[in-house]
Motif scaffolding. Structure first.
Motif, short mmCIF file in Angstrom:
data_model
loop_
_atom_site.label_atom_id
_atom_site.label_comp_id
_atom_site.label_asym_id
_atom_site.label_seq_id
_atom_site.Cartn_x
_atom_site.Cartn_y
_atom_site.Cartn_z
N CYS A 208 0.82 -1.21 0.00
CA CYS A 208 0.00 0.00 0.00
C CYS A 208 0.86 1.27 0.00
O CYS A 208 0.47 2.29 -0.58
CB CYS A 208 -0.92 0.02 1.22
N LEU A 209 2.01 1.21 0.65
CA LEU A 209 2.86 2.39 0.83
C LEU A 209 3.94 2.52 -0.23
O LEU A 209 4.51 3.61 -0.41
CB LEU A 209 3.52 2.36 2.21
N ALA A 210 4.26 1.44 -0.92
CA ALA A 210 5.36 1.45 -1.87
C ALA A 210 5.15 2.50 -2.96
O ALA A 210 4.04 2.68 -3.47
CB ALA A 210 5.52 0.07 -2.50
N GLU A 211 6.23 3.19 -3.32
CA GLU A 211 6.14 4.25 -4.31
C GLU A 211 7.45 4.35 -5.07
O GLU A 211 8.54 4.27 -4.50
CB GLU A 211 5.83 5.58 -3.62
N ILE A 212 7.36 4.50 -6.39
CA ILE A 212 8.52 4.74 -7.25
C ILE A 212 8.16 5.86 -8.21
O ILE A 212 7.18 5.78 -8.95
CB ILE A 212 8.91 3.48 -8.05
N ASP A 213 8.93 6.94 -8.17
CA ASP A 213 8.72 8.09 -9.07
C ASP A 213 7.27 8.56 -9.05
O ASP A 213 6.68 8.86 -10.10
CB ASP A 213 9.13 7.73 -10.51
N GLY A 214 6.68 8.58 -7.86
CA GLY A 214 5.32 9.06 -7.73
C GLY A 214 4.24 8.06 -8.07
O GLY A 214 3.05 8.36 -7.98
N THR A 215 4.65 6.84 -8.46
CA THR A 215 3.68 5.80 -8.82
C THR A 215 3.44 4.87 -7.64
O THR A 215 4.39 4.37 -7.02
CB THR A 215 4.19 4.96 -10.01
N ARG A 216 2.19 4.66 -7.32
CA ARG A 216 1.79 3.68 -6.30
C ARG A 216 0.84 2.67 -6.93
O ARG A 216 0.24 2.92 -7.96
CB ARG A 216 1.09 4.38 -5.13
N MET A 217 0.70 1.54 -6.28
CA MET A 217 -0.25 0.54 -6.73
C MET A 217 -1.65 0.94 -6.29
O MET A 217 -1.84 1.40 -5.15
CB MET A 217 0.11 -0.83 -6.15
N SER A 218 -2.62 0.77 -7.17
CA SER A 218 -4.01 1.02 -6.81
C SER A 218 -4.53 -0.12 -5.95
O SER A 218 -3.90 -1.18 -5.84
CB SER A 218 -4.87 1.16 -8.07
N ASP A 219 -5.71 0.09 -5.35
CA ASP A 219 -6.32 -1.00 -4.57
C ASP A 219 -6.52 -2.23 -5.44
O ASP A 219 -6.30 -3.37 -5.00
CB ASP A 219 -7.67 -0.54 -3.99
N GLU A 220 -6.95 -2.02 -6.67
CA GLU A 220 -7.19 -3.14 -7.59
C GLU A 220 -5.88 -3.83 -7.96
O GLU A 220 -5.81 -5.06 -8.06
CB GLU A 220 -7.90 -2.65 -8.85
N ASP A 221 -4.80 -3.04 -8.15
CA ASP A 221 -3.48 -3.61 -8.42
C ASP A 221 -3.06 -4.55 -7.29
O ASP A 221 -2.55 -5.66 -7.52
CB ASP A 221 -2.42 -2.51 -8.53
N ILE A 222 -3.25 -4.10 -6.06
CA ILE A 222 -2.83 -4.88 -4.90
C ILE A 222 -3.66 -6.14 -4.76
O ILE A 222 -3.15 -7.23 -4.50
CB ILE A 222 -2.90 -4.02 -3.61
N LYS A 223 -4.96 -5.99 -4.94
CA LYS A 223 -5.84 -7.17 -4.87
C LYS A 223 -5.44 -8.20 -5.91
O LYS A 223 -5.37 -9.41 -5.63
CB LYS A 223 -7.30 -6.74 -5.06
N ALA A 224 -5.17 -7.75 -7.14
CA ALA A 224 -4.76 -8.66 -8.21
C ALA A 224 -3.43 -9.33 -7.88
O ALA A 224 -3.24 -10.52 -8.16
CB ALA A 224 -4.66 -7.91 -9.54
N PHE A 225 -2.51 -8.58 -7.27
CA PHE A 225 -1.22 -9.15 -6.90
C PHE A 225 -1.39 -10.21 -5.81
O PHE A 225 -0.73 -11.25 -5.85
CB PHE A 225 -0.25 -8.07 -6.43
#
Length: 405
Positions: A208-225
């Motif tokens: 939820c907290l991970a960030e690279i160059d201003g990009t974070r995973m969305s809730d849907e991204d995390i659920k899919a992962f």
């Protein structure tokens, strides 16, 4: 290109019973052929499968229909910078200091808990009592989810794997997989929202907290992962633990060597991944027409890469049908990195991000099992039989032992 009807049929009962004999026929006579039932070109030689994993012309666009219906859109479908950034967000938790410091205790606790249930019994059915539960319980705990939900995640995991291996397109299996996607989303999305508000020290909070160059995973991204992690992280370790012990028990001299020198466990795991990989096939989709295996694969078509065949290609490994943890033509030191030469974790930019997690789980699990079962042996009359086509491993592994201590 060969289309001979006498070729072994991947969807037949005979193939499921003994794929390795069929793999030899395919490598020798049809290194590239079209399978009508699967609507896919099939390749089986090491050189061709390795190329399909490494050459950028082979994309993962096939996952749009193969994985997305059950997982949602995952990192496996991405390419270029988008893939690099998403992989960079999730990879740190699965390597080096983070894995050892944060999650090694989780792995050890789960292995010990499962073994405690049978360590004084003198017998165990390893698949049902340990292997199928161990990696899923670890993943649930790494994510910081409720341990009371282990059984629920086990059911979801089973459904997802069945969906991914549904080569014959059984409608009931497909429906169960789609239902699992809905149930997992209903369970995970509220938890993800709460972790964003009140993060902890667990893997889910880190995602939820991970960030690279201003990009974070969305809730849907995390659920899919999380869904992908259940399938990929569960199936490799599940099948590999049982296959490792089945292979060693079939070769008592090698089992004795591993029992004496536990530093041989990674070698034994690497050879197990080559000899009897948990995942026997992975698909790719070329972005343009490709010359491969003596024929042409049209752009946009599906290519089924037979890992189980490629890993036993005599052009790559000497006497490939022999299990030998001491073989010198398998790079065991790099077997869990992108420099691996076996194909069980794929290769290239989509090399399995959880390979080191799997290695750690196998090392911990195998060590604890050997400690608890110092004279482990097959139960009288037991004859381990592998099961599965898309993924494959021992259907059951009844063992007997004299309890330690």
């Amino acid at each position: 290109m060969t289309t001979t009807p006498e070729l072994p049929d991947i969807l037949s009962e005979g193939f499921a019973t003994d794929p390795y004999s069929a793999y030899g026929v395919l490598r020798d006579n049809a290194p590239l052929f079209w399978h009508e039932g699967m609507q896919s070109y099939v390749i089986s030689r090491y050189e061709d499968v390795a190329r399909a994993f490494k050459d950028p012309v082979f994309t993962t666009a096939n996952y749009d229909w193969q994985l997305e219906p059950v997982h949602g859109r995952t990192i496996l479908q991405l390419s270029g910078r988008e893939h690099a950034v998403r992989r960079g967000l999730v990879a740190p938790a699965f390597r080096g200091d983070e894995l050892q410091a944060k999650f090694l205790p989780v792995i050890e606790r789960n292995a010990r808990t499962l073994i405690d249930d049978f360590r004084t019994a003198g017998k165990v059915e390893l698949v049902g009592q340990f292997s199928t539960h161990f990696p899923i319980n670890v993943i649930v705990d790494m994510l910081g989810l409720d341990q009371a939900d282990h059984a629920r995640f086990q059911r979801w995991y089973t459904s997802i794997i069945a969906f991914l291996g549904n080569l014959a397109q059984d409608p009931d299996v497909a429906e169960a997989g789609l239902r699992t996607r809905e149930e997992l989303a209903a369970y995970m999305l509220p938890i993800i929202a709460r972790r964003r508000e009140n993060p902890g020290d667990d893997l889910l909070s880190k995602l939820c907290l991970a960030e690279i160059d201003g990009t974070r995973m969305s809730d849907e991204d995390i659920k899919a992962f999380v869904s992908l992690l259940l399938a990929a992280g569960g199936e490799t370790t599940d099948k590999a633990v049982s296959a490792l012990f089945a292979n060693l028990l079939a070769h008592p001299d090698q089992l004795a060597a591993v029992r004496r020198d536990r530093d041989l466990i990674p070698q034994a795991f690497a050879e197990t991944l080559r000899f009897s990989p948990p995942v026997h096939m992975i698909m790719r989709q070329p972005a343009e027409d490709v010359e491969l295996g003596g024929g042409t694969v049209p752009a946009g078509s599906t290519v089924t890469c037979l890992i189980g065949a490629a890993n036993r290609d005599p052009e790559r490994y000497r006497d490939p049908g022999r299990f030998d943890i001491f073989r010198d033509d398998l790079a065991t030191k790099s077997a869990f990195s992108a420099a691996a030469d076996h194909l069980a974790f794929a290769l290239g930019r989509h090399f399995c991000v959880g390979a080191l997690l799997a290695k750690t789980e196998i090392e911990v699990g195998a060590n604890m099992l050997l400690d608890a079962m110092p004279d482990v042996r097959l139960a009288e009359g037991a004859d381990p039989v592998e099961h599965g086509v898309f993924t494959r491993g021992p259907a059951s592994l009844p063992l007997e032992f004299t309890p330690a201590g």
